[in-house]
Design a protein around this motif. Structure first.
Motif, mmCIF file in Angstrom:
data_model
loop_
_atom_site.group_PDB
_atom_site.id
_atom_site.type_symbol
_atom_site.label_atom_id
_atom_site.label_comp_id
_atom_site.label_asym_id
_atom_site.label_seq_id
_atom_site.Cartn_x
_atom_site.Cartn_y
_atom_site.Cartn_z
ATOM 1 N N MET A 72 0.818 -1.195 0.000
ATOM 2 C CA MET A 72 0.000 0.000 0.000
ATOM 3 C C MET A 72 0.866 1.265 0.000
ATOM 4 N N LYS A 73 1.982 1.206 0.718
ATOM 5 C CA LYS A 73 2.863 2.381 0.771
ATOM 6 C C LYS A 73 3.334 2.796 -0.621
ATOM 7 N N GLU A 74 3.690 1.805 -1.437
ATOM 8 C CA GLU A 74 4.188 2.122 -2.778
ATOM 9 C C GLU A 74 3.119 2.820 -3.619
ATOM 10 N N LYS A 75 1.881 2.372 -3.499
ATOM 11 C CA LYS A 75 0.794 3.010 -4.237
ATOM 12 C C LYS A 75 0.594 4.452 -3.764
ATOM 13 N N ILE A 76 0.696 4.660 -2.454
ATOM 14 C CA ILE A 76 0.544 6.012 -1.915
ATOM 15 C C ILE A 76 1.681 6.900 -2.396
ATOM 16 N N LEU A 77 2.896 6.364 -2.415
ATOM 17 C CA LEU A 77 4.035 7.144 -2.925
ATOM 18 C C LEU A 77 3.823 7.534 -4.385
ATOM 19 N N LYS A 78 3.276 6.621 -5.181
ATOM 20 C CA LYS A 78 2.998 6.935 -6.584
ATOM 21 C C LYS A 78 1.951 8.044 -6.701
ATOM 22 N N LEU A 79 0.964 8.019 -5.811
ATOM 23 C CA LEU A 79 -0.039 9.085 -5.819
ATOM 24 C C LEU A 79 0.581 10.425 -5.425
ATOM 25 N N LEU A 80 1.531 10.389 -4.497
ATOM 26 C CA LEU A 80 2.215 11.623 -4.106
ATOM 27 C C LEU A 80 3.015 12.200 -5.263
ATOM 28 N N VAL A 81 3.637 11.339 -6.046
ATOM 29 C CA VAL A 81 4.384 11.799 -7.216
ATOM 30 C C VAL A 81 3.418 12.403 -8.239
ATOM 31 N N LYS A 82 2.259 11.784 -8.391
ATOM 32 C CA LYS A 82 1.242 12.322 -9.296
ATOM 33 C C LYS A 82 0.773 13.696 -8.809
ATOM 34 N N LEU A 83 0.643 13.835 -7.500
ATOM 35 C CA LEU A 83 0.207 15.092 -6.898
ATOM 36 C C LEU A 83 1.294 16.166 -6.991
ATOM 37 N N SER A 84 2.539 15.757 -6.779
ATOM 38 C CA SER A 84 3.685 16.674 -6.798
ATOM 39 C C SER A 84 4.783 16.086 -7.671
ATOM 40 N N PRO A 85 4.694 16.281 -8.985
ATOM 41 C CA PRO A 85 5.644 15.649 -9.912
ATOM 42 C C PRO A 85 7.116 15.987 -9.665
ATOM 43 N N GLY A 86 7.393 17.053 -8.947
ATOM 44 C CA GLY A 86 8.779 17.448 -8.708
ATOM 45 C C GLY A 86 9.471 16.680 -7.598
ATOM 46 N N LEU A 87 8.772 15.755 -6.958
ATOM 47 C CA LEU A 87 9.381 14.995 -5.871
ATOM 48 C C LEU A 87 10.480 14.087 -6.413
ATOM 49 N N GLY A 88 11.611 14.099 -5.726
ATOM 50 C CA GLY A 88 12.725 13.256 -6.130
ATOM 51 C C GLY A 88 12.872 12.054 -5.217
ATOM 52 N N GLU A 89 13.845 11.229 -5.520
ATOM 53 C CA GLU A 89 14.091 10.019 -4.733
ATOM 54 C C GLU A 89 14.398 10.334 -3.272
ATOM 55 N N GLU A 90 15.125 11.427 -3.042
ATOM 56 C CA GLU A 90 15.485 11.792 -1.672
ATOM 57 C C GLU A 90 14.236 12.072 -0.829
ATOM 58 N N GLU A 91 13.300 12.826 -1.396
ATOM 59 C CA GLU A 91 12.055 13.118 -0.688
ATOM 60 C C GLU A 91 11.233 11.854 -0.477
ATOM 61 N N LEU A 92 11.148 11.014 -1.511
ATOM 62 C CA LEU A 92 10.381 9.774 -1.399
ATOM 63 C C LEU A 92 10.969 8.850 -0.338
ATOM 64 N N ASP A 93 12.297 8.774 -0.254
ATOM 65 C CA ASP A 93 12.943 7.982 0.788
ATOM 66 C C ASP A 93 12.624 8.546 2.170
ATOM 67 N N PHE A 94 12.652 9.883 2.276
ATOM 68 C CA PHE A 94 12.321 10.556 3.532
ATOM 69 C C PHE A 94 10.907 10.190 3.978
ATOM 70 N N PHE A 95 9.951 10.243 3.056
ATOM 71 C CA PHE A 95 8.563 9.915 3.381
ATOM 72 C C PHE A 95 8.416 8.429 3.703
ATOM 73 N N ASN A 96 9.133 7.601 2.980
ATOM 74 C CA ASN A 96 9.067 6.151 3.200
ATOM 75 C C ASN A 96 9.615 5.769 4.570
ATOM 76 N N GLN A 97 10.474 6.616 5.122
ATOM 77 C CA GLN A 97 11.062 6.351 6.438
ATOM 78 C C GLN A 97 10.298 7.070 7.552
ATOM 79 N N GLY A 98 9.101 7.580 7.246
ATOM 80 C CA GLY A 98 8.257 8.180 8.278
ATOM 81 C C GLY A 98 8.284 9.680 8.343
ATOM 82 N N GLY A 99 8.963 10.323 7.387
ATOM 83 C CA GLY A 99 9.034 11.780 7.376
ATOM 84 C C GLY A 99 7.680 12.428 7.145
#
Length: 82
Positions: free
Chosen positions: A1-28
């Motif tokens: 489910m987390k991966e799907k949510i991350l994909k939705l976040l990228v759709k919402l904010s296309p400028g998100l990079g790997e660093e931000e996605l890793d931050f969010f994936n780690q609870g940021g």
């Protein structure tokens, strides 16, 4: 489910990079990083409802439910149980 949510976040904010996605994936915090605010919350909720086939109520629209990936997963999981 987390991966799907991350994909939705990228759709919402296309400028998100790997660093931000890793931050969010780690609870940021999605809110402190400015990914979700009062305006984008409405669009994000629509994306979540479509992706996970749930209906989020107005009383679900509190900061605690959208603070980080874990809180979003918990909200969606709770709604899928109903």
């Amino acid at each position: 489910m987390k991966e799907k949510i991350l994909k939705l976040l990228v759709k919402l904010s296309p400028g998100l990079g790997e660093e931000e996605l890793d931050f969010f994936n780690q609870g940021g915090s999605l809110i402190s990083k400015g990914v979700i605010d009062s305006i984008t919350l409405i669009e994000f909720v629509s994306l979540l409802e479509l992706e996970f086939q749930v209906e989020l109520e107005p009383n679900d629209m509190i900061i605690e439910n959208f603070q980080n990936l874990e809180s979003i997963v918990a909200l969606i999981s709770k709604k899928k149980e109903v």
